[in-house]
Structures are given as C-alpha cells and as structure tokens.
Design an enzyme around this catalytic site. Structure first.
Site, PDB file in Angstrom:
ATOM      1  N   ASP A 286      -2.617   6.362  -3.597  1.00 44.66           N
ATOM      2  CA  ASP A 286      -1.462   5.748  -2.950  1.00 44.66           C
ATOM      3  C   ASP A 286      -0.949   4.601  -3.821  1.00 44.66           C
ATOM      4  O   ASP A 286      -1.455   4.375  -4.924  1.00 44.66           O
ATOM      5  CB  ASP A 286      -1.803   5.282  -1.530  1.00 44.66           C
TER       6      ASP A 286
ATOM      7  N   ASP B  37      -1.194   1.429  -3.997  1.00 44.59           N
ATOM      8  CA  ASP B  37      -2.058   0.371  -4.531  1.00 44.59           C
ATOM      9  C   ASP B  37      -3.426   0.880  -4.952  1.00 44.59           C
ATOM     10  O   ASP B  37      -4.306   0.091  -5.292  1.00 44.59           O
ATOM     11  CB  ASP B  37      -2.180  -0.787  -3.542  1.00 44.59           C
TER      12      ASP B  37
ATOM     13  N   SER C 131       0.813  -1.215   0.000  1.00 45.32           N
ATOM     14  CA  SER C 131       0.000   0.000   0.000  1.00 45.32           C
ATOM     15  C   SER C 131       0.849   1.270   0.000  1.00 45.32           C
ATOM     16  O   SER C 131       1.592   1.530  -0.943  1.00 45.32           O
ATOM     17  CB  SER C 131      -0.961  -0.043   1.195  1.00 45.32           C
TER      18      SER C 131
ATOM     19  N   ASP D 190      -6.007   2.323  -3.456  1.00 42.90           N
ATOM     20  CA  ASP D 190      -7.262   2.240  -2.702  1.00 42.90           C
ATOM     21  C   ASP D 190      -7.504   3.466  -1.828  1.00 42.90           C
ATOM     22  O   ASP D 190      -8.518   3.545  -1.133  1.00 42.90           O
ATOM     23  CB  ASP D 190      -7.341   0.959  -1.876  1.00 42.90           C
TER      24      ASP D 190
END
Length: 450
Positions: A242, A244, A103, A246
């Site tokens: 960010d 990833d 992440s 999400d």
C-alpha cells in the site's frame, strides 16, 4: 479523557481541512517536540519520513518548524515506508519517528503518526499528553536552543539491508519471477531492490509516483493492475504494497488474490511445522472465520483484537506471542519488526515457498475462505451507530438469521468517516442480501441524525 486529534492510526484527514492544516501541524510538531524531547540532556533527535503525496512537502516543513521551535533536532528521511521509519528510529537511537502518510487513502488525504524510541506506536497516554500540550500557547525556544534539521544519509540503503537480513541466508530467489506493485507510494525505491538483490527477476509496477497517483488503481487496495501483470508476465507470484508500505496482499501465478488472512495462515503453519511458532496468532474482529478454524485445526491458539495494528500488537505483547495481522495485509512478525511491514511479511511468505517447494496457490489451500461482504456507509463523524435503536433492531434480526453459520461486524472506522458493515457466512447470497439491508438501515439512520 477522549482524544480530539488522534484516531486509531495517528491523525488523518483531507489536506487543507482541520486538523491537516499547516497551522495545526506546526503546533503538533511543537507539542510533540516538547513532550517527546522531555528530559534530554542535549537536543533530542526526531526522525521524519513520508510517502509520495504532494502534500508531504507542506506537512514536512510545518512539522520541521514546530519541532525546531521546541528545541528538537530533526533528521529528514524523505520517502520511506512506515516500517522503515520505525526501524531507523530504533537503530538511530532517536527519541521518536514521525510518519507523514495517509496509508491506503487517496492523495487528497494525509496524516501524521508517531513511533516511540523503541519503534512502536505511541501509547494512548502519550498521545493525550501531546494533545494537552497543543492547547498551550506556543513558546519558541531561545535562539541558541532552536533545533537543527539535516538529511539522514543513506536511509533507504540501510532499510534495504535490514529487510534482506530477515530472509534466510541459505535461500535465494534465483529463478523466481515476481511482479511488485509499489502503489506509487513510499516503497517504490525500496521494494524492487530488496527482491532483486536476493536474486529474483523483478517486474516493478506502480513505481512512478507523481504526488497524485498514490494508491490510484494500484497497490494492495486495488489489485487489478497486479493480477493482470502477473498473468501477462507469466510470473510466479505478485506482491502488492500500500501507499506507506506496511500492508501486503499477494497474487498467485494464476492471478488469484491471497489476502492477509491467508498469508497469516501460511506463515503460522510454516512456523508451527518447523517448531518456530511462539504461542498463537492474533487477528481482528474482521479476520475471516476460515482463518480461525484453520488455525484451530492445527492446534494453534487464535485471539481477536479490535481493528487496528496497535490493538493486535497489544495482545501479542500481553500473550508473549509473535505473529498477528489483519485481512487487509497489515501483518506483524514481532521477532523481526516492531510494526506491520509489507516487505518483511512478503519475504517470510516467499521463504516458505522456497523451503517447501510448493507454489503460493498450493499453500493457500490449507485455509477455506468464508464469503464476506463489506459495505462502507458514509456518515457524519458525530453519528453514533451503536446508539441508534433502528440499527440495533435490524442488527439483532440479521444476527439471528445467520445464527451459528456466520458473523456480523458493525463498526465506525477510525481513519475514515464511514461505518463498516461486514457480514460473513457460508451462503454468499444470504449475506449479501442481509448486508445490503443492514447498510441501508445505517444510511437512513445517519441521514436522520445529520
């Protein structure tokens, strides 16, 4: 039974150190294949996607080997935002989806998280079952029963079309100039296409990943690049994702940050005004007090969950509500997606701009933001901050001084070896002084316990 590997958002750590090693990840793939593929009449199918970290190649191969050894077929998505993997898992009727990502963490870290066939995070009991299976000897399926792997065709195109489908058909983004910071992460090939195909003039930054620069001085955790670019480009707004994809943080035309709490308020108020808000809104322990007060002022119920999107989602499902999220920009619109989705949430906010004729700077004024201070204290993972008498004593003192004019949240992170010390109140100078005092106390207690 407590979990050994799984934290609040899957399994995460520094690459090359347990549990993020080739051996452990291979065993994890095998164990997950055995548990998630149980009961399949033929080969179960599991999707694997990743972000742009260089270590993704290593971990993808290890997972692929473990799943194949368990007799599970694999579909490789390549770089793909986490919510895209959740969406494709559901629409491809796969048994599960696996995300290789840490992440918002730096490139040295990586992690593994899972989605169920419904595109939701795995329940605790399933994660525990996978951990129990990891303790068993690895037994490879018979040669004729080994799983096969192949690429999932046009995964990116399918997810782009899904994102666009969540934006009202009667609206267009023509005439809107948007800077999108992709964090050199998983959304770098997706996000610019979504907004440009809806008509926006898109300027993409943070879209040149090299395996090492994910989240580095860019993205939702460092908005300096986006703020500078929005002002220089004379853009209407900026969107920061960010690593990833999400999470989303936005920036108005003046280069000012609009965080997850403010975005959540904008979406909730717009839905309420159009009689489209189902129930209330779920935030977390870290959500700004200003959000709670602004929503209550509009007659919108508000509940706080533990930090972590899985806990936000759990309360949303319990209440039958659709909207929730975190200050960090992890926003869930359950009527559109089963998990936090930075692109979908940004589209919802931009749709409000178009429908209202107002700017992002104007929309955010509906919520007053209380000053907050956040200090991350590095610690040994074995340190129990809640069991420290010295910390408890100072915490009680600080809470008493703030009284009804503020809040204190003291919690160990589920994704990093840190204790998060957060204070919130009307007086910035006071909360910063008290926050430093409490953080110093935590630091000393952690060092003494090491």
């Amino acid at each position: 039974m407590s979990k050994h590997y799984f934290g609040t958002d899957g399994i995460r750590g520094c690459v090359g150190e347990e549990p993020i090693t080739p051996e452990t990840v291979l065993k994890l793939g095998w164990a997950a294949g055995r548990v998630l593929g149980k009961g399949a009449t033929d080969h179960a199918k599991i999707l694997i996607g990743k972000d742009t970290r260089v270590s993704g190649y290593l971990l993808e191969s290890a997972l692929e080997a473990g799943l194949s050894a368990a007799g599970v077929d694999i579909r490789l998505l390549g770089p793909m935002p986490t919510p895209g993997i959740a969406y494709l898992t559901r629409t491809a009727r796969a048994r599960a989806g696996i995300v290789i990502s840490a992440s918002h963490n730096p490139y040295q870290d990586n992690g593994i998280k899972f989605f169920s066939s419904e595109g939701c995070k795995l329940p605790d009991e399933v994660e525990l079952e996978i951990e129990r299976m990891m303790a068993e000897p690895l037994r490879t399926a018979a040669p004729a029963s080994l799983g096969k792997a192949k690429r999932y065709e046009d995964a990116g195109g399918r997810y782009i079309e899904f994102c666009k489908s969540t934006f009202p058909h009667r609206l267009s983004l023509e005439g809107l100039k948007i800077v999108i910071d992709c964090a050199n992460g998983a959304a770098y090939q997706i996000a610019p296409h979504v907004f440009s195909e809806l008509g926006a003039d898109v300027v993409a930054v943070g879209n040149q990943p090299d395996g090492l620069n994910i989240n580095h001085e860019c993205g939702s955790t460092d908005t300096r690049l986006l703020r500078k670019s929005v002002v220089e480009q004379h853009a209407d707004l900026g969107i920061a994702l960010d690593g990833d994809g999400d999470r989303v943080i936005m920036v108005d035309s003046g280069g000012e940050i609009v965080d997850g709490d403010q975005l959540l308020y904008i979406i909730a108020e717009a839905r309420r005004s159009m009689d489209r808000l189902r129930g209330g809104v779920v935030g977390t322990l870290m959500s700004n007090l200003g959000l709670e007060q602004a929503l209550q002022g509009k007659g919108i119920p508000f509940r706080r969950a533990q930090v972590g999107d899985r806990y936000v989602l759990s309360i949303l499902q319990q209440e039958g509500w659709e909207l929730g999220g975190e200050t960090s920009g992890h926003l869930i619109c359950l009527d559109k997606s089963t998990t936090g989705d930075g692109i979908v949430a940004a589209l919802e906010v931009v749709a409000v701009l178009r429908q209202s004729g107002r700017t992002l700077a104007e929309l955010k004024t509906g919520m007053a933001v209380y000053p907050q201070t956040m200090i991350n204290v590095r610690m040994n993972r074995r340190f129990d901050v809640n069991g420290s008498k010295s910390v408890t004593s100072v915490l009680n003192e600080v809470t008493a001084q703030l009284g009804s004019q503020g809040r204190v949240v003291l919690r160990a992170s589920g994704t990093e070896p840190v204790v998060r010390v957060m204070l919130e109140g009307r007086d910035r100078e006071l909360i910063e002084r008290l926050g430093r005092h409490l953080a110093d106390t935590v630091q000393r207690a952690a060092e003494e316990a090491a």
